[in-house]
Structure formats: structure tokens, C-alpha cells
Design a protein around this motif. Structure first.
Motif, PDB file in Angstrom:
ATOM      1  N   MET A 248       8.820 -38.591  15.707  1.00  0.00           N
ATOM      2  CA  MET A 248      10.108 -37.859  15.327  1.00  0.00           C
ATOM      3  C   MET A 248      10.099 -36.581  15.964  1.00  0.00           C
ATOM      4  SD  MET A 248      11.593 -37.543  11.394  1.00  0.00           S
ATOM      5  CE  MET A 248      10.485 -36.522  10.533  1.00  0.00           C
ATOM      6  N   LYS A 249      11.367 -35.945  16.214  1.00  0.00           N
ATOM      7  CA  LYS A 249      11.469 -34.689  16.565  1.00  0.00           C
ATOM      8  C   LYS A 249      12.086 -33.891  15.610  1.00  0.00           C
ATOM      9  CE  LYS A 249      13.540 -34.215  20.805  1.00  0.00           C
ATOM     10  NZ  LYS A 249      14.587 -34.246  21.769  1.00  0.00           N
ATOM     11  N   ILE A 250      11.903 -32.822  15.384  1.00  0.00           N
ATOM     12  CA  ILE A 250      12.293 -31.924  14.243  1.00  0.00           C
ATOM     13  C   ILE A 250      13.324 -30.606  15.007  1.00  0.00           C
ATOM     14  CG2 ILE A 250      12.232 -30.540  12.222  1.00  0.00           C
ATOM     15  CD1 ILE A 250       9.669 -32.013  11.619  1.00  0.00           C
ATOM     16  N   LEU A 251      14.426 -30.361  14.555  1.00  0.00           N
ATOM     17  CA  LEU A 251      15.222 -29.462  14.999  1.00  0.00           C
ATOM     18  C   LEU A 251      15.498 -28.482  13.966  1.00  0.00           C
ATOM     19  CD1 LEU A 251      17.294 -28.551  17.333  1.00  0.00           C
ATOM     20  CD2 LEU A 251      19.131 -29.375  15.913  1.00  0.00           C
ATOM     21  N   VAL A 252      14.978 -27.048  14.218  1.00  0.00           N
ATOM     22  CA  VAL A 252      14.974 -26.075  13.211  1.00  0.00           C
ATOM     23  C   VAL A 252      16.174 -24.873  13.919  1.00  0.00           C
ATOM     24  CG1 VAL A 252      13.980 -24.405  11.838  1.00  0.00           C
ATOM     25  CG2 VAL A 252      12.589 -26.347  12.410  1.00  0.00           C
ATOM     26  N   PRO A 253      17.203 -24.519  13.239  1.00  0.00           N
ATOM     27  CA  PRO A 253      18.001 -23.496  13.573  1.00  0.00           C
ATOM     28  C   PRO A 253      17.659 -22.199  13.257  1.00  0.00           C
ATOM     29  CG  PRO A 253      19.206 -25.557  12.774  1.00  0.00           C
ATOM     30  CD  PRO A 253      17.831 -25.419  12.554  1.00  0.00           C
ATOM     31  N   VAL A 254      17.357 -20.997  13.650  1.00  0.00           N
ATOM     32  CA  VAL A 254      17.053 -19.883  13.376  1.00  0.00           C
ATOM     33  C   VAL A 254      17.804 -18.725  13.666  1.00  0.00           C
ATOM     34  CG1 VAL A 254      14.519 -20.500  13.113  1.00  0.00           C
ATOM     35  CG2 VAL A 254      15.410 -19.408  15.294  1.00  0.00           C
ATOM     36  N   LYS A 255      18.094 -17.749  12.824  1.00  0.00           N
ATOM     37  CA  LYS A 255      19.052 -16.832  12.868  1.00  0.00           C
ATOM     38  C   LYS A 255      18.343 -15.157  12.842  1.00  0.00           C
ATOM     39  CE  LYS A 255      23.528 -14.853  11.493  1.00  0.00           C
ATOM     40  NZ  LYS A 255      24.686 -14.856  10.316  1.00  0.00           N
ATOM     41  N   ARG A 256      18.648 -14.568  13.812  1.00  0.00           N
ATOM     42  CA  ARG A 256      18.125 -13.055  14.001  1.00  0.00           C
ATOM     43  C   ARG A 256      19.054 -12.273  13.034  1.00  0.00           C
ATOM     44  NH1 ARG A 256      19.309  -8.482  17.143  1.00  0.00           N
ATOM     45  NH2 ARG A 256      17.331  -7.336  17.676  1.00  0.00           N
ATOM     46  N   VAL A 257      18.580 -11.686  11.935  1.00  0.00           N
ATOM     47  CA  VAL A 257      19.122 -11.095  11.011  1.00  0.00           C
ATOM     48  C   VAL A 257      18.411  -9.649  10.692  1.00  0.00           C
ATOM     49  CG1 VAL A 257      20.318 -12.886   9.746  1.00  0.00           C
ATOM     50  CG2 VAL A 257      18.095 -12.188   9.160  1.00  0.00           C
ATOM     51  N   ILE A 258      18.792  -8.961   9.858  1.00  0.00           N
ATOM     52  CA  ILE A 258      18.484  -7.525   9.472  1.00  0.00           C
ATOM     53  C   ILE A 258      17.259  -7.897   8.755  1.00  0.00           C
ATOM     54  CG2 ILE A 258      19.878  -7.408   7.271  1.00  0.00           C
ATOM     55  CD1 ILE A 258      20.218  -4.602   7.567  1.00  0.00           C
ATOM     56  N   ASP A 259      16.179  -7.128   9.042  1.00  0.00           N
ATOM     57  CA  ASP A 259      14.997  -7.241   8.212  1.00  0.00           C
ATOM     58  C   ASP A 259      15.148  -7.199   6.674  1.00  0.00           C
ATOM     59  OD1 ASP A 259      11.700  -7.641   8.525  1.00  0.00           O
ATOM     60  OD2 ASP A 259      11.915  -6.109   6.945  1.00  0.00           O
ATOM     61  N   TYR A 260      14.554  -8.071   5.872  1.00  0.00           N
ATOM     62  CA  TYR A 260      14.882  -8.160   4.492  1.00  0.00           C
ATOM     63  C   TYR A 260      14.384  -6.876   3.558  1.00  0.00           C
ATOM     64  CZ  TYR A 260      10.311  -9.287   2.737  1.00  0.00           C
ATOM     65  OH  TYR A 260       8.743  -9.274   2.577  1.00  0.00           O
ATOM     66  N   ASN A 261      13.399  -6.171   4.246  1.00  0.00           N
ATOM     67  CA  ASN A 261      13.088  -5.022   3.336  1.00  0.00           C
ATOM     68  C   ASN A 261      14.033  -3.764   3.834  1.00  0.00           C
ATOM     69  OD1 ASN A 261      10.500  -5.356   2.370  1.00  0.00           O
ATOM     70  ND2 ASN A 261       9.492  -5.924   4.249  1.00  0.00           N
ATOM     71  N   VAL A 262      14.894  -3.925   4.705  1.00  0.00           N
ATOM     72  CA  VAL A 262      15.683  -2.862   5.085  1.00  0.00           C
ATOM     73  C   VAL A 262      16.946  -2.747   4.271  1.00  0.00           C
ATOM     74  CG1 VAL A 262      17.281  -1.863   6.809  1.00  0.00           C
ATOM     75  CG2 VAL A 262      15.231  -3.027   7.524  1.00  0.00           C
TER      76      VAL A 262
END
Ligand SMILES: Cc1cc2nc3c(=O)[nH]c(=O)nc-3n(C[C@H](O)[C@H](O)[C@H](O)COP(=O)(O)OP(=O)(O)OC[C@H]3O[C@@H](n4cnc5c(N)ncnc54)[C@H](O)[C@@H]3O)c2cc1C
Ligand SMILES: Nc1ncnc2c1ncn2[C@@H]1O[C@H](COP(=O)(O)O)[C@@H](O)[C@H]1O
Lengths: 249, 311
Positions: free
Chosen positions: A1-15
Motif C-alpha cells: 500500500m502507498k500512503i499519501l501525506v499532505p503537509v503544509k508549511r505554517v508559522i511555527d506553533y511557538n511564535v
């Protein structure tokens, strides 16, 4: 099985985000950016499934600026095999992201897509559900547990009343909640290895998707601030204050 | 404008989040409430919806396929109804957040999540960046799909209306998903999202026993709901349905008491609209004191039992 994972670049959660003085948005100049925390959890889950022999390949995809390649490298350092960068400098809304992901889904034919439950910048909590709708596949949102059992995915969901378990026909779309797992830190050798893994760069037009926003942001403002409070010196003083509020019968 | 509200119900009654969503819908136009569910509980909820002030019509879809609100089935039920409605409003609960985007995508429209206020027929405010910014957005879509933050709208009056209830048959089970089971944390406490007083505990509470020993008596005394930080939930002090914050529940009680919680922005996102915030923390520099109306710098293990006994 192949797994697709969409990932987003966002502001760091500590900021702590700052609203721009002209009300046009949040100031992202010189701000630390990272992978959306929920997406790290999604990548981790895919890697664990692969390590357990339940998947052969993990493909990560990001829709965003050239810099989103860093986010894809981080995902590959955690264990993803290859990446697709759908490069654009526009702000792409969840519906358009879902349309791009649908095209990737059709091309890649994964058995499972794991997304984050929400991006911590737009806080939309929509993309996974939209992708499931567009592909006509079942959805397991806010997952705190995920198991593959034969032709089904068993997903335990964090819901308002507690926990709920559902079974989804594969291929299925799952969105990760915080307690699904604790993402690993990438080791140095894996960070080095990730540099050699392939990133295929595309544009939204390659998928025939129009990313023109459907919502117009008229302004972005600071939330109302709370008036400064007081410190009390003792429990007795606190008791008096609470009694004044009339909340104790 | 014709607005359709997806009801959230349980045990034959409407949830408060539904009443708040009805209020939002009345600001847009004529209101129809859709009650999807199974059996007597669903028809009782439909009867309850018919009594709500401002509701013009109730649609009841009673089918085993809707008993567990599986998104695949409920979204397919709603889509054809949008031919005759201009807007869909769902409470921004785990159920509404699950279903609304699926409907939006099937209608090819962009959803507006977590609406805080309605500024005009197509203009809304919503929180972004964990509530550190508020965006005013205008939708250009033919159909509106909104999720509504319950704490931002007053509850519609539960009585005063007399809407007709029409039965509706949908496509039933899409055959894509199946309900397996649930662990409901039944409790006789007030519901967290609509309680007047919330007592929340954080990582400082050490373990489940200590959490219960310190937090529960104070909550009992104040007839309060119990909340928690993510750290407390992750560590197993209490169930996930108690988490308050950006990714947990949003609360806006008269009084919120934060016990041993540092005040991370993700936590503040869920409680900073409380009328009065009290914080008890041993660290005078804890960020929670920046939003607290009343702060007490003290050790919770002595201060909280003393507080409970003196109230
Ligand atoms: C994507 C994302 C989403 C998140 N969503 C949420 C969310 O929805 N809700 C949420 O709460 N968090 C959320 N978090 C986590 C958040 O960032 C914090 O880690 C969390 O809120 C910390 O919980 P805490 O305040 O209980 O623990 P800590 O930050 O460890 O604070 C414990 C506090 O207790 C005090 N203390 C310790 N001992 C005592 C004592 N004896 N007496 C008095 N005080 C004492 C300490 O001074 C400290 O201030 C999220 C994080 C991420 C990355
Ligand atoms: N631009 C993007 N690129 C890749 N994945 C995305 C993007 N936007 C959203 N996602 C995925 O969708 C999830 C939910 O995002 P949202 O619906 O914006 O809250 C995220 O956690 C990501 O997994």
C-alpha cells in the motif's frame, strides 16, 4: 500500500502571531516557519505503518511557495520516500488544495491519505473532509488511533462526547489529531539522506486547478484585549471575590 | 435568504450549540432545521426543533444510516436540499466540523469555518492563528456553507415556535463507512461548552487521582464543568473531551478557573472569552496571569483545597 501525506508549511506553533498594522494580514516576515504540527503527526503515523510492514511507500505533498521544499525535506527526514511540491506564491484555500490533492490521489492511487486535522494558520479544518468528498472516499477525521484491518481502516476519533470508532473502506482519508502519536525527531543521518530523496516540482495548472480564492479577506484585526487583572494575596481574598460574583449558592 | 441548520441532538433534545446556530441562521433569513437521526430520539429532537422560536420548518430524516451521523451518509442527505436553500449552517462541533466541509466540497464552494459574527449577508468574522487574529471575510459563493461558534451567538428560545415537521427520505447508507463503537464519558455535570462555571486543571495536577482529588471538589462546589489543558489530557489525567483550546473545546463561561495551567496560546484560544478568569499558579511569570482578571500565586495543592473548603 502507498500512503499519501499532505503537509503544509505554517508559522511555527511557538511564535506569537502579530497582526500587521494595516490590517491586511498577519506579519510573516522573518518569522520562524515549520511543518504544521498535525502534519508531523500524520507523517509519523505513515512512517510507523511502513515500519510495521503495512505500507511500501510514503509520498508527501505540499502546496505552497518554493520554501515549502524545506517542509517536504523534514517529512522525508522523518521517513517519507519522495515528495511533490505544487509550487505557488498564492494563498491557496482548502477547497483548491483538496482539488490538487484529488489529482495527486488519482495519479498515485494510494491506499490511505493521512492529513492533519487542521492547519494552525487558517484554522480551517476542512481539507481532509473536502478531499474525501471529491474522491468519493470515506473519511476518518480527528483520529487518535488508526489500524489497518484487512480491507478496512479502523479509526478512533476524538469527538465532543469522548471517543468513537468507525471502520472505513480503503482507500480512506484520515485526519490526525494530537494524540495519534508523538512525532520523532529526525536523526542527523536521516536528515542527510533526505537531501537525496526526490522532490517533483509542479504547478497548480499542471493539475488544471484554478486556485483563485473564493473568499475575500476584507481585513484582519487584533482580537479584543482583556483589561489588566489583579493579583490577590491570599485564598481568603480570592474566596471573597468569588462570593461577590454570586456563583456560589 | 433560505438557511438550513443541521441540528446536533442527543437523547431527544437539541444541543445548546444548535440553538446558537439557529440564532445565527435567523440573522441570514428564513430558517429550516434538519434533524437527521434514527428512531424516537430523532423524532423527539425534531419536535423540540419545531418549538424553537424563529424556526420556519423542520425536516426529519429518520434512518439507521443517520443514527451515528456518519459524514458520508449525512453529507449525501444534505447536498440535494441545497437546491432549495442558500446557506447551510452547522454548529462548529466535532460533528459539524466533520460534515460541513464534505458538503461544501460536493457543492464546489469554500466553507467559512468557525463564524464569530455575521456582518452582512455574505460577510463574516472568524478566528485565525489560534484566535490571535480575527479575519473579516466575504464569500463570493453561490451557496454559503458555515460552521458557527456556539459561544459567539445567544441561544435561540427553546419555545415560542410552532413549525411544521416534514419527513424526508435520503439516499441512506453510502456503504463506505461503518460505526463500530464509542466510549461516551457520560456525566451529570453541566456540559463543558455551555456551563456557567468551568474549573480546568493542567499538567501540575500530577496524575488522574490527584486531578480528581483537587479539581472535582472545587467543581462540585461551584456546579462547574471540568476542563483541562492538552498536557493534562495527554498525560491521561482526564478524557480528551475535556480539553479546552485551539484544538479542543471553546468555552466562554461566566467564570473560568485555571488551576496549574501555564497559559499557552493554544490553551488561551479556547477560554479567553470567559467573562471572568481566575488563575492559580505558583509561577508569577506564567502567561496565564496576563489574561486573568484575578490571579493567585500559590501552590495548588494547598490553595485549592483551602479555597474549596472556604467557599
Ligand atoms: C498544534 C497544537 C495544538 C494545541 N492545542 C492545545 C489545546 O487545544 N489546548 C491546550 O491546553 N493546549 C494545546 N496545545 C499545547 C500547549 O501548547 C501547551 O503545551 C499546553 O497547553 C500546556 O499545558 P499546561 O499549561 O497544563 O502545562 P505546562 O505548560 O507544563 O504548565 C504547567 C503549569 O503549572 C504550574 N505549576 C506546576 N506545579 C504547580 C503547583 N504545585 N502549584 C501551582 N502551579 C504549579 C507551572 O508553573 C506551569 O505554569 C497545543 C499544542 C500544539 C502544538
Ligand atoms: N497548502 C497545503 N499543502 C499541503 N497540505 C495542506 C495544505 N493546506 C492544508 N493541507 C492539509 O490539510 C490539513 C488541514 O488543513 P486546513 O483544512 O487548512 O485546516 C493540513 O493539516 C494538511 O495536512
Amino acid at each position: 500500500m502507498k500512503i499519501l501525506v499532505p503537509v503544509k508549511r505554517v508559522i511555527d506553533y511557538n511564535v506569537r502571531p502579530r497582526v500587521k498594522a494595516d490590517g491586511s494580514g498577519v506579519d510573516l516576515a522573518n518569522v520562524k516557519m515549520s511543518m504544521n504540527p498535525f502534519d508531523e503527526i500524520a507523517v509519523e503515523q505513515a512512517v510507523r505503518l511502513k515500519e510495521a510492514g503495512g505500507a511500501e511507500e510514503i509520498v508527501v505533498v505540499s502546496v505552497g511557495p518554493a520554501k515549502a521544499a524545506d517542509t517536504l525535506r523534514s517529512a522525508m527526514a522523518m521517513g517519507a520516500d519522495r515528495a511533490i511540491l505544487v509550487q505557488t506564491d498564492e494563498t491557496v484555500e482548502p477547497l483548491a488544495v483538496a482539488k490538487i490533492l484529488k489529482a495527486v490521489f488519482e495519479a498515485e492511487q494510494p491506499g490511505l491519505v493521512i492529513l492533519g486535522k487542521q492547519a494552525i494558520d487558517d484554522d480551517c479544518n476542512q481539507t481532509g473532509q473536502m478531499l474525501a468528498a471529491l474522491t468519493g472516499r470515506p473519511q476518518g477525521t480527528f483520529a487518535s488511533k488508526l489500524e489497518i484491518a484487512g480491507e478496512e481502516a479502523l479509526v478512533t476519533r476524538e469527538v465532543d462526547g469522548g471517543l468513537e470508532t468507525i471502520a472505513l473502506a480503503l482507500p480512506a482519508i484520515v485526519t490526525a489529531d494530537l494524540r495519534l502519536n508523538e512525532p520523532r525527531y529526525a536523526s542527523l543521518p536521516n536528515i542527510m539522506k533526505a537531501k537525496k530523496k526526490p522532490i517533483d516540482t509542479k504547478a497548480p495548472e499542471d493539475f488544471g486547478v484554478d486556485v483563485t480564492p473564493r473568499l475575500r479577506t476584507l481585513k484582519v484585526s487584533e482580537p479584543p484585549t482583556r483589561a489588566a487583572g489583579i493579583l490577590v494575596g491570599s485564598v481568603d481574598e480570592l474566596v471573597a471575590k468569588i462570593k461577590d460574583m454570586g456563583v456560589v449558592a | 435568504m433560505k438557511a438550513l441548520v443541521l441540528a446536533e441532538h442527543g437523547g431527544g433534545t437539541l444541543k445548546d450549540s444548535t440553538l446558537a446556530t439557529i440564532t445565527a441562521a435567523t440573522q441570514l433569513g428564513e430558517v429550516t432545521v434538519l434533524v437527521a437521526g434514527q428512531g424516537a430520539e430523532a423524532s423527539q429532537a425534531a419536535d423540540a426543533a419545531a418549538q424553537v422560536a424563529g424556526v420556519g420548518k423542520v425536516l426529519l430524516a429518520d434512518d439507521a444510516a443517520y443514527g451515528q451521523m456518519l459524514a458520508e451518509n449525512v453529507a449525501a442527505l444534505i447536498v440535494p436540499l441545497m437546491d432549495s436553500h442558500d446557506a447551510l449552517l452547522c454548529p462548529a462541533t466535532s460533528n459539524g466540523k466533520n460534515i460541513a466541509p464534505r458538503v461544501a466540497a460536493l457543492l464546489d464552494v469554500m466553507q467559512v469555518s468557525d463564524v464569530l459574527s455575521i456582518e452582512g449577508e455574505r460577510t463574516f468574522t472568524r478566528p485565525i492563528y489560534a484566535g490571535n487574529a480575527i479575519a473579516t471575510v466575504e464569500s463570493t459563493e453561490a451557496k454559503l456553507v458555515l460552521t458557527v461558534r456556539g459561544t459567539s451567538f445567544a441561544k435561540a428560545e427553546a419555545t415560542g415556535g410552532s413549525a411544521p415537521v416534514e419527513s424526508l427520505t435520503g439516499a441512506g447508507d453510502a456503504g463506505l463507512s461503518r460505526f463500530v463503537g464509542c466510549e461516551d464519558s457520560a456525566s451529570d455535570r453541566p456540559e463543558l461548552t455551555s456551563a456557567g462555571v468551568v474549573v480546568s486543571g493542567g499538567r501540575a495536577l500530577k496524575d488522574a487521582e490527584t486531578f480528581a482529588a483537587i479539581i472535582t471538589p472545587l467543581a462540585d462546589r461551584l456546579h462547574a464543568a471540568i476542563g483541562a489543558s492538552r498536557a493534562a489530557v495527554d498525560a491521561g489525567y482526564i478524557g480528551n473531551d475535556h480539553q479546552v483550546g485551539q484544538t479542543g473545546k471553546i468555552v466562554a463561561p461566566q467564570l473560568y478557573i485555571a488551576v496549574g495551567i501555564s497559559g499557552a496560546i493554544q490553551h488561551l484560544a479556547g477560554m479567553k472569552d470567559a467573562h471572568t478568569i481566575i488563575a492559580i499558579n505558583k509561577d508569577p511569570d506564567a502567561p496565564i496571569f496576563q489574561v486573568a482578571d484575578i490571579g493567585l500565586v500559590a501552590d495548588i495543592f494547598t490553595a485549592v483545597p483551602e479555597l474549596t473548603s472556604k467557599l
